[in-house]
Design a protein around this motif. Structure first.
Motif, PDB file in Angstrom:
ATOM      1  N   GLU A 196       0.828  -1.213   0.000  1.00  0.00           N
ATOM      2  CA  GLU A 196       0.000   0.000   0.000  1.00  0.00           C
ATOM      3  C   GLU A 196       0.859   1.259   0.000  1.00  0.00           C
ATOM      4  O   GLU A 196       0.500   2.254   0.629  1.00  0.00           O
ATOM      5  N   GLU A 197       2.009   1.243  -0.680  1.00  0.00           N
ATOM      6  CA  GLU A 197       2.915   2.401  -0.599  1.00  0.00           C
ATOM      7  C   GLU A 197       2.249   3.720  -0.982  1.00  0.00           C
ATOM      8  O   GLU A 197       2.595   4.764  -0.471  1.00  0.00           O
ATOM      9  N   ASN A 198       1.248   3.638  -1.884  1.00  0.00           N
ATOM     10  CA  ASN A 198       0.630   4.882  -2.341  1.00  0.00           C
ATOM     11  C   ASN A 198      -0.325   5.509  -1.353  1.00  0.00           C
ATOM     12  O   ASN A 198      -0.774   6.635  -1.548  1.00  0.00           O
ATOM     13  N   LEU A 199      -0.699   4.748  -0.352  1.00  0.00           N
ATOM     14  CA  LEU A 199      -1.649   5.382   0.567  1.00  0.00           C
ATOM     15  C   LEU A 199      -1.136   5.531   1.986  1.00  0.00           C
ATOM     16  O   LEU A 199      -1.831   6.092   2.832  1.00  0.00           O
ATOM     17  N   VAL A 200       0.093   5.083   2.240  1.00  0.00           N
ATOM     18  CA  VAL A 200       0.642   5.180   3.594  1.00  0.00           C
ATOM     19  C   VAL A 200       0.658   6.634   4.082  1.00  0.00           C
ATOM     20  O   VAL A 200       0.206   6.923   5.192  1.00  0.00           O
ATOM     21  N   ASP A 201       1.121   7.549   3.233  1.00  0.00           N
ATOM     22  CA  ASP A 201       1.230   8.951   3.651  1.00  0.00           C
ATOM     23  C   ASP A 201      -0.132   9.512   4.054  1.00  0.00           C
ATOM     24  O   ASP A 201      -0.283  10.122   5.103  1.00  0.00           O
ATOM     25  N   GLY A 215       4.179  -8.478   4.754  1.00  0.00           N
ATOM     26  CA  GLY A 215       5.098  -8.953   3.712  1.00  0.00           C
ATOM     27  C   GLY A 215       5.003  -8.180   2.407  1.00  0.00           C
ATOM     28  O   GLY A 215       5.119  -8.782   1.324  1.00  0.00           O
ATOM     29  N   SER A 216       4.814  -6.862   2.487  1.00  0.00           N
ATOM     30  CA  SER A 216       4.711  -6.068   1.248  1.00  0.00           C
ATOM     31  C   SER A 216       5.989  -6.171   0.418  1.00  0.00           C
ATOM     32  O   SER A 216       7.083  -6.259   0.976  1.00  0.00           O
ATOM     33  N   ARG A 217       5.805  -6.144  -0.904  1.00  0.00           N
ATOM     34  CA  ARG A 217       6.991  -6.192  -1.767  1.00  0.00           C
ATOM     35  C   ARG A 217       7.337  -4.829  -2.346  1.00  0.00           C
ATOM     36  O   ARG A 217       8.219  -4.684  -3.154  1.00  0.00           O
ATOM     37  N   ASP A 218       6.559  -3.830  -1.957  1.00  0.00           N
ATOM     38  CA  ASP A 218       6.882  -2.479  -2.430  1.00  0.00           C
ATOM     39  C   ASP A 218       7.495  -1.683  -1.276  1.00  0.00           C
ATOM     40  O   ASP A 218       8.032  -2.272  -0.346  1.00  0.00           O
ATOM     41  N   ASN A 219       7.363  -0.396  -1.304  1.00  0.00           N
ATOM     42  CA  ASN A 219       8.026   0.422  -0.289  1.00  0.00           C
ATOM     43  C   ASN A 219       7.190   0.705   0.948  1.00  0.00           C
ATOM     44  O   ASN A 219       7.491   1.637   1.690  1.00  0.00           O
ATOM     45  N   THR A 220       6.141  -0.076   1.151  1.00  0.00           N
ATOM     46  CA  THR A 220       5.269   0.183   2.302  1.00  0.00           C
ATOM     47  C   THR A 220       6.058   0.265   3.603  1.00  0.00           C
ATOM     48  O   THR A 220       5.941   1.235   4.350  1.00  0.00           O
TER      49      THR A 220
END
Ligand code: UDP
Ligand code: MG
Length: 328
Positions: A13-18, A43-48
């Motif tokens: 969910e890297e796009n919504l963490v902020d 276990g996210s594979r992006d920058n979460t």
């Protein structure tokens, strides 16, 4: 000051963490409770993970539980629920479909004496197919489950310390928290809300995961499949008994008109045979499902595995957390 832990699972969910952190912070800014935001990175594979940790450096109330792999929505909640230790624990999805602004409503009801406060969705922003699946699911559950599972009710809820402690004691695998929450009892209050649109990205619960989720609910909160098996058996026996009696008398009194004349037809015989064996196979599968679940419970495997927990102290020792991001 009373403590409140907010548990949020996150998977890619890297796009919504902020936005999530911003909304959580502003929704709780006016409330005089000591908050902790327990973010479970499933276990996210992006920058979460890196993103939440960056926020942690600025906001020490953030705790990050990083799981060893993708364990799924309920297991991620499980990790957060086990870690939480507060006067009230709030559970919410991380995609902002559950608006953080409702935290104050939850707390209001809690302060008025509720032990469990849960939210009911007024609308569901889903595809038609998913909506239909949900509708079938809820009506089945309502009819056949041995605890009350209401329509349009999800994870979004607040649990008082006692309810939280009891929920933690439910140690079965394949948990279905919505059912368990109703199972623990205490004073439960329902509030309704408009479910918002997902802030960004696609749902991480694939249809496959949702089906498993539904199966867990059905198999752990009702004996519906087993009961169907028995009722169908009785129905079949009754039908066969009636038909054979009719046929017996038909032969006795030599009825030679339809449907009592004797056909050569093996087709019908074969069809009946196939029908009955397929029913038998289906229900063997049903029994298998229960056996598999018993087996699953007896193995006592962990419900999730934590890679590492990052608390604010860790965030301050920046160098060693940085390494972990690289090794992911
Ligand atoms: N999620 C998770 N692990 C998964 C799938 C989902 O932690 O394997 C998280 C996801 O990041 C989100 C929440 O669980 O914060 C709800 O997921 P999603 O929106 O995909 O599910 P839906 O709203 O369709 O039930
Ligand atoms: Mg969602």
């Amino acid at each position: 000051m009373k403590t409140v832990d907010v548990v949020v699972p996150l998977y890619n969910e890297e796009n919504l963490v902020d936005e999530l952190v911003r909304r959580l912070q502003s929704a709780t800014a006016e409330l005089s409770y000591s908050f902790r935001f327990i973010m479970v990175d499933d276990g996210s594979r992006d920058n979460t993970l890196a993103k939440i940790k960056a926020h942690q450096e600025r906001d020490q109330r953030i705790i990050v539980i990083s799981l060893s792999r993708n364990w799924g929505h309920q297991c991620a909640f499980n990790a957060g629920i086990d870690y939480a230790d507060a006067d009230a624990v709030i559970l919410m999805d991380g995609d902002l479909e559950d608006p953080p602004e409702m935290i104050s409503d939850f707390i209001k009801h809690w302060e008025n004496g509720a032990d469990v406060v849960y939210a009911k969705k007024n609308s569901r922003v889903e595809s038609r197919f998913k909506k239909l699946l949900y509708r079938i699911f809820y009506s089945l559950m309502r009819r056949f489950s041995n605890v009350t599972i209401e329509k349009q009710v999800g994870m979004f809820s607040l649990l008082d310390r006692r309810a939280h402690a009891e929920l933690k004691k439910c140690s079965e695998h394949n948990k279905y928290y919505v059912g368990l929450r109703s199972f623990v009892g205490f004073k439960q209050v329902q509030i309704s809300y408009e479910r918002h649109k997902r802030f960004s990205g696609k749902p991480k619960q694939t249809l496959d995961k949702l089906l498993t989720y539904g199966m867990n609910a059905i198999f752990s909160f009702s004996f519906l499949p087993m009961r169907l098996l028995t009722s169908f058996g009785i129905f079949l026996l009754g039908t066969i008994a009636t038909v054979s009696t009719i046929l017996f008398f038909a032969r006795l009194f030599r009825f030679n008109f339809w449907p009592f004349y004797v056909l050569p037809g093996w087709t019908s015989l074969v069809l009946i045979l196939l029908f009955i064996s397929s029913i038998q196979l289906i229900f063997l599968g049903v029994i298998g499902e229960y056996v598999a679940r018993v087996y699953d419970e007896t193995r006592h495997r962990p419900h999730y595995i934590i890679n590492r927990i990052y608390t604010a102290e860790h965030a301050l020792q920046k160098s060693d957390t940085e390494e972990l991001v690289i090794s992911r």
